[in-house]
Design a protein around this motif. Structure first.
Motif, PDB file in Angstrom:
ATOM      1  N   ARG A 146      -3.479  -0.133  15.723  1.00  0.00           N
ATOM      2  CA  ARG A 146      -3.256  -0.704  17.060  1.00  0.00           C
ATOM      3  C   ARG A 146      -4.340  -1.705  17.431  1.00  0.00           C
ATOM      4  NH1 ARG A 146      -1.371   4.822  20.085  1.00  0.00           N
ATOM      5  NH2 ARG A 146       0.560   4.994  18.922  1.00  0.00           N
ATOM      6  N   ASN A 183       0.882   0.132  21.069  1.00  0.00           N
ATOM      7  CA  ASN A 183       1.679   0.777  20.034  1.00  0.00           C
ATOM      8  C   ASN A 183       2.755  -0.225  19.605  1.00  0.00           C
ATOM      9  OD1 ASN A 183       4.107   1.224  21.746  1.00  0.00           O
ATOM     10  ND2 ASN A 183       2.692   2.555  22.853  1.00  0.00           N
ATOM     11  N   ILE A 184       3.387   0.049  18.473  1.00  0.00           N
ATOM     12  CA  ILE A 184       4.318  -0.949  17.927  1.00  0.00           C
ATOM     13  C   ILE A 184       5.484  -1.248  18.878  1.00  0.00           C
ATOM     14  CG2 ILE A 184       5.907  -1.467  16.003  1.00  0.00           C
ATOM     15  CD1 ILE A 184       3.873  -0.109  14.160  1.00  0.00           C
ATOM     16  N   PRO A 185       6.112  -0.229  19.498  1.00  0.00           N
ATOM     17  CA  PRO A 185       7.211  -0.573  20.419  1.00  0.00           C
ATOM     18  C   PRO A 185       6.766  -1.504  21.547  1.00  0.00           C
ATOM     19  CG  PRO A 185       7.286   1.757  19.909  1.00  0.00           C
ATOM     20  CD  PRO A 185       6.027   1.240  19.311  1.00  0.00           C
ATOM     21  N   ALA A 186       5.637  -1.209  22.154  1.00  0.00           N
ATOM     22  CA  ALA A 186       5.160  -2.060  23.264  1.00  0.00           C
ATOM     23  C   ALA A 186       4.842  -3.460  22.749  1.00  0.00           C
ATOM     24  CB  ALA A 186       3.934  -1.432  23.908  1.00  0.00           C
ATOM     25  N   SER A 218       6.193  -4.928  20.206  1.00  0.00           N
ATOM     26  CA  SER A 218       7.430  -5.642  19.830  1.00  0.00           C
ATOM     27  C   SER A 218       8.120  -6.255  21.054  1.00  0.00           C
ATOM     28  CB  SER A 218       8.394  -4.711  19.099  1.00  0.00           C
ATOM     29  OG  SER A 218       9.060  -3.869  20.006  1.00  0.00           O
ATOM     30  N   ILE A 219       7.915  -5.666  22.218  1.00  0.00           N
ATOM     31  CA  ILE A 219       8.510  -6.243  23.433  1.00  0.00           C
ATOM     32  C   ILE A 219       7.895  -7.623  23.696  1.00  0.00           C
ATOM     33  CG2 ILE A 219       8.664  -5.976  25.969  1.00  0.00           C
ATOM     34  CD1 ILE A 219      10.543  -4.044  24.582  1.00  0.00           C
ATOM     35  N   LEU A 240       7.986  -9.418  12.700  1.00  0.00           N
ATOM     36  CA  LEU A 240       8.133  -8.189  11.922  1.00  0.00           C
ATOM     37  C   LEU A 240       6.809  -7.429  11.974  1.00  0.00           C
ATOM     38  CD1 LEU A 240       9.875  -9.809   8.840  1.00  0.00           C
ATOM     39  CD2 LEU A 240      10.963  -8.340  10.548  1.00  0.00           C
ATOM     40  N   PRO A 241       6.805  -6.205  12.459  1.00  0.00           N
ATOM     41  CA  PRO A 241       5.532  -5.488  12.611  1.00  0.00           C
ATOM     42  C   PRO A 241       4.769  -5.335  11.312  1.00  0.00           C
ATOM     43  CG  PRO A 241       7.341  -4.224  13.576  1.00  0.00           C
ATOM     44  CD  PRO A 241       7.948  -5.417  12.935  1.00  0.00           C
ATOM     45  N   TRP A 242       5.498  -5.080  10.229  1.00  0.00           N
ATOM     46  CA  TRP A 242       4.764  -4.836   8.987  1.00  0.00           C
ATOM     47  C   TRP A 242       4.067  -6.080   8.439  1.00  0.00           C
ATOM     48  CZ3 TRP A 242       9.807  -3.491   9.845  1.00  0.00           C
ATOM     49  CH2 TRP A 242      10.788  -4.363   9.378  1.00  0.00           C
TER      50      TRP A 242
END
Lengths: 458, 382
Positions: free
Chosen positions: B211, B219-222, B224-225, B231-233
């Motif tokens: 993070r 976090n990844i969901p937040a 990504s918004i 792409l997170p990875w």
């Protein structure tokens, strides 16, 4: 105390351990009642007085009903008292506010004081209905009187389902409390499975969808049509996963203790008609309204007009049950009108001939548009959103593709469970893989924010 | 129930039958699932070290933006402490106004040929947090250790976290969560519980690392918004980023920023949260058998009023007395020349050099370095 917190985990470990120890004694119901009081009192100890009032009231009324020949009067006392509590804590401000509006419209200068500072006790709508079902069922002769107050209090306040259901019937849950529930290994493993699924639904899916839906509904006037559509779709799935996640956790916890709570959801967005939707959505509430409102009103026994009237009234009340605001009334109204209007169509052979997927999409669209009123902060906002959905420009909705992929994946999953491909989910490797995925996701990905459940406000 | 009007059946009971949820595990499947999950959680930090190699350089310091990445700090400390003496402390050790090669460790290495110091400073690491850092993240540190004591953290009730209201401060997750009352720390019980439980799991440190270093503290969901089409990875790195070769703050002499002398209160050490925490830090290192040397200050006395300076001297005397009672080698360097400070406590590059010279001239310090250097030499030969 939310199920997806460390507080609850520690609370449950202690409660469960002692429950297992006390199962061989006659004190296990006492322990359940005590644990439920701690669980409920965690929000505010003052709430305990209210639940005690409801419990004591119905316990005594049934006692007097049994002794008295004027059973109907006692039933009326119970219903009026329970609904008065609900009205006072949930609807008083709404009624006063609207009455003031009406007075002003009539040109009356004086205004009634809107009660402020009334705290809506968590779960009041749920346990009041649960408690009332006992009185009504006893009046109908469907259940015997519960002699033990402790047991009855444990039935009303059983902590897994206390704050957001499922709204259990006395005839189903009380017998489970009368005899030591058999605790089999598969109940514990099934309970744990349900709990993990519920937590994943809430933490991983519902809370993620909320991140997209909340800003859209917070400021609808500036959103594009695409964002409004996607925001509404996100909310439709959010509320489903939030509430069904809670229910799964509640049922999982109860199952681990040997209790069987009723199923509350059955893939509602796969419904092919609105009637079908209501048989899949919040089943414990819709069946409560069916048993205690719709059927007593006459059900479908007195011709089409009265059936439609009964249907409309029941759905409208169900909408109003959710909250003291016009948005909920309109939401109920849309469902009622749509259900009444679509009944002849849904029963026609032509509609049956329409491919299932198209019927599902059609029902989903109606439900989706109704959700706009449910979620919007006011009727004006809801109308702004609906207008925007059809008239605003189509620009980039700035919706994460992961979110879209997730919702699509869920829809495919639900579809397969009701299709010939459901065998896939019976494969051990698939199940283990899915659970590993869910648990690892919960461990590694989400944040530490503990968003409350949407239905706690009802 | 096909729809509400059907009243011949009791749906509340009939809907509960059948295979209601296809995803369920039996006992043996649960065992397998738990085994897989535990293995992944246990192996993930080690695997990630291989995915994201950490190159320990002689002047490595944790980037300021990553100050809460304790996982990287732990990697740095564990790696560096194999052959070097760690200097542990806050941004004074880290080097707020200087480049990595100009911080205290580098000056000591330059002034004392053959010495082997490494920068273990973390930005904003006040003693209350340092206690947690030491407790949870420096277990791999053996032998000699130089601990910096910055009394500026005890100069006011605000810095000492005694103000009876919620205050935002650095490194709250490292604070003792239940066993001491810190008035300014108002996290609810759930947050404290979560912190205590999570700080103890290695995989949680890795999650924090991801993070902090890849997802802007989210976090990844937040995340990504805010980055809907990324792409997170792809955010994951193939190596730990090397330190930036520049100061965090512009190196300007303090007198250009502080116009009036500061009348710092210097609260009583007997009731100071930060001093009690520092004492616990010393005690943890002693219990672990570390050969400890403490450097007290020197803060910028030039910017203080006479009264404040007097109070500060009293506090340093108390600190020195306590350290002597604990048999801890220490030094209280004299204040540096006025133009060698960037603010009330951070030296500029010249200041670190002067401080290194002061330390070098201390016989006690020389003996301590020698002992620990020999220890490293022996360890290396072995």
């Amino acid at each position: 105390m939310l199920f997806h917190t460390w507080h609850f985990l520690l609370f449950f470990l202690v409660v469960y351990t002692i429950y297992l120890i006390l199962r061989r004694t006659s004190y296990w119901t006492h322990w359940l009642l005590f644990a439920s009081c701690v669980f409920y009192g965690w929000w505010s100890p003052i709430y305990l007085l209210l639940i005690l009032y409801s419990t004591l009231l119905d316990y005594l009324i049934v006692y007097w009903m049994e002794k008295s020949s004027r059973k109907r009067t006692w039933l009326a006392v119970s219903i009026v008292s329970n609904l008065s509590v609900l009205a006072a804590f949930k609807y008083l401000a709404f009624f006063t506010d609207n009455l003031n509006g009406l007075l002003q419209w009539c040109g009356v200068v004086s205004r009634l004081e809107v009660p402020v500072g009334f705290l809506l006790p968590v779960g009041i709508s749920f346990y009041t209905f649960q408690s009332m079902s006992y009185t009504i069922d006893f009046y109908r002769g469907q259940i015997p009187r519960e002699t033990s107050f402790i047991r009855f209090a444990a039935y009303v306040s059983l902590f897994p389902q206390l704050v957001a259901g499922p709204i259990e019937r006395a005839r189903k849950l009380l017998p489970q409390l009368q005899h030591l529930p058999k605790l089999k290994l598969d109940m514990v493993t099934d309970g744990a499975s349900l709990f993990v699924i519920g937590m994943f639904k809430k933490v991983a899916i519902a809370d993620y969808l909320a991140m997209y839906a909340d800003p859209v509904f917070a400021n609808p006037a500036i959103q594009s049509a695409s964002a409004l559509w996607l925001g509404t779709i996100a909310f439709a799935w959010q509320i489903y996963f939030d509430f069904s996640g809670y229910t799964d956790m509640a049922r999982g916890i109860a199952k681990m203790m040997g209790f069987d709570l009723m199923r509350n959801f059955r893939h509602p967005y796969l419904a092919t008609s609105l009637g079908d939707f209501w048989s899949r959505w919040h089943i414990s509430l819709s069946s409560w309204f069916k048993d205690y409102v719709y059927i007593p009103l006459g059900g479908n026994r007195h011709g089409r007009w009265r059936t439609n009237r009964n249907l409309m009234l029941t759905i409208l009340l169900s909408g109003f049950w959710h909250g003291a605001a016009w948005t909920y009334v309109v939401w109920g109204c849309i469902h009622g009108v749509a259900m009444v209007a679509s009944r002849p169509l849904e029963r026609s052979p032509k509609y049956e001939a329409v491919p299932r997927v198209f019927r599902q999409i059609l029902v989903f669209l109606v439900v989706l548009l109704a959700w706009v009123f449910f979620r919007a902060t006011s009727v004006e906002d809801a109308l702004t959103i609906l207008r925007g959905m059809f008239l605003a420009g189509w620009t980039d909705p700035v919706c994460p593709w992961i979110l879209v992929a997730m919702v699509s994946g869920i829809w495919v999953y639900q579809w397969t469970t009701e299709s010939k491909l459901s065998w896939i989910w019976k494969l051990a490797a698939i199940r283990i893989g899915m659970f590993c995925g869910m648990v690892l996701y919960l461990m590694f990905i989400p944040g530490t924010r503990q968003a409350p459940f949407i239905y706690f406000q009802f | 129930m096909t729809e509400l009007p059907s009243e011949s059946t009791d749906q509340s009971i009939t809907t509960d039958s059948g295979d209601e949820f296809p995803l369920r595990l039996n006992l043996s499947q649960w065992f397998v699932t738990v085994a897989i999950v535990v293995s992944v959680a246990w192996a993930a930090p080690s695997v990630w070290k291989w995915v994201e190699p950490f190159e320990e350089t002689s002047d490595y310091r944790l980037p300021v933006d990553w100050s809460e990445d304790y996982w990287t700090y732990q990697r740095h400390v564990n790696e560096a402490a194999k052959s070097k003496i760690m200097i542990v402390g806050d941004s004074v050790v880290w080097g707020e106004y200087v480049r990595p090669k100009e911080a205290l460790h580098a000056c000591l290495n330059k002034e004392m040929p053959g010495s082997v110091f490494a920068n273990g400073g973390v930005n904003g690491m006040h003693p209350l947090a340092l206690q947690g850092l030491i407790d949870w993240h420096t277990r791999g540190v053996q032998g000699g250790l130089l601990l910096h004591c910055n009394l500026l953290w005890t100069s006011s009730i605000e810095r000492d976290l005694q103000v009876d209201e919620a205050v935002s401060f650095n490194h709250p997750d490292l604070l003792p969560q239940f066993n001491s009352r810190i008035a300014s720390y108002r996290a609810n019980t759930e947050r404290r519980l979560s912190t205590v439980i999570q700080e103890r799991f290695g995989y949680r440190q890795l999650v924090r690392h991801w993070r902090v270093t890849n997802f802007a503290f989210q976090n990844i969901p937040a995340w990504s918004i805010e980055h809907p089409y990324e792409l997170p990875w792809r955010r994951f790195r193939s190596t730990a980023t090397p330190p930036k070769d520049k100061p965090h703050s512009k190196p300007v002499v303090w007198s250009k920023k502080i116009r009036r002398p500061l009348d710092l209160a210097w609260i009583d050490l007997k009731v100071s949260n930060q001093w009690l925490a520092f004492q616990r830090c010393v005690s943890i290192f002693q219990q672990r058998g570390n050969d400890l040397f403490v450097v007290v200050g020197p803060i910028n006395e030039h910017c203080l009023t006479a009264e404040s300076r007097e109070r500060y001297h009293q506090r340093t005397a108390e600190v020195s007395r306590w350290l002597s009672e604990q048999n801890v080698c220490h030094i209280v360097p004299t204040t540096l020349p006025t133009d060698e400070y960037g603010d009330a406590s951070h030296p500029l590059a010249k200041g670190y050099h002067s401080l290194a010279l002061q330390l070098r001239s201390s016989v006690e310090f020389q003996d301590w370095v020698l002992a620990n250097r020999q220890e490293f030499s022996i360890a290396t030969e072995e």
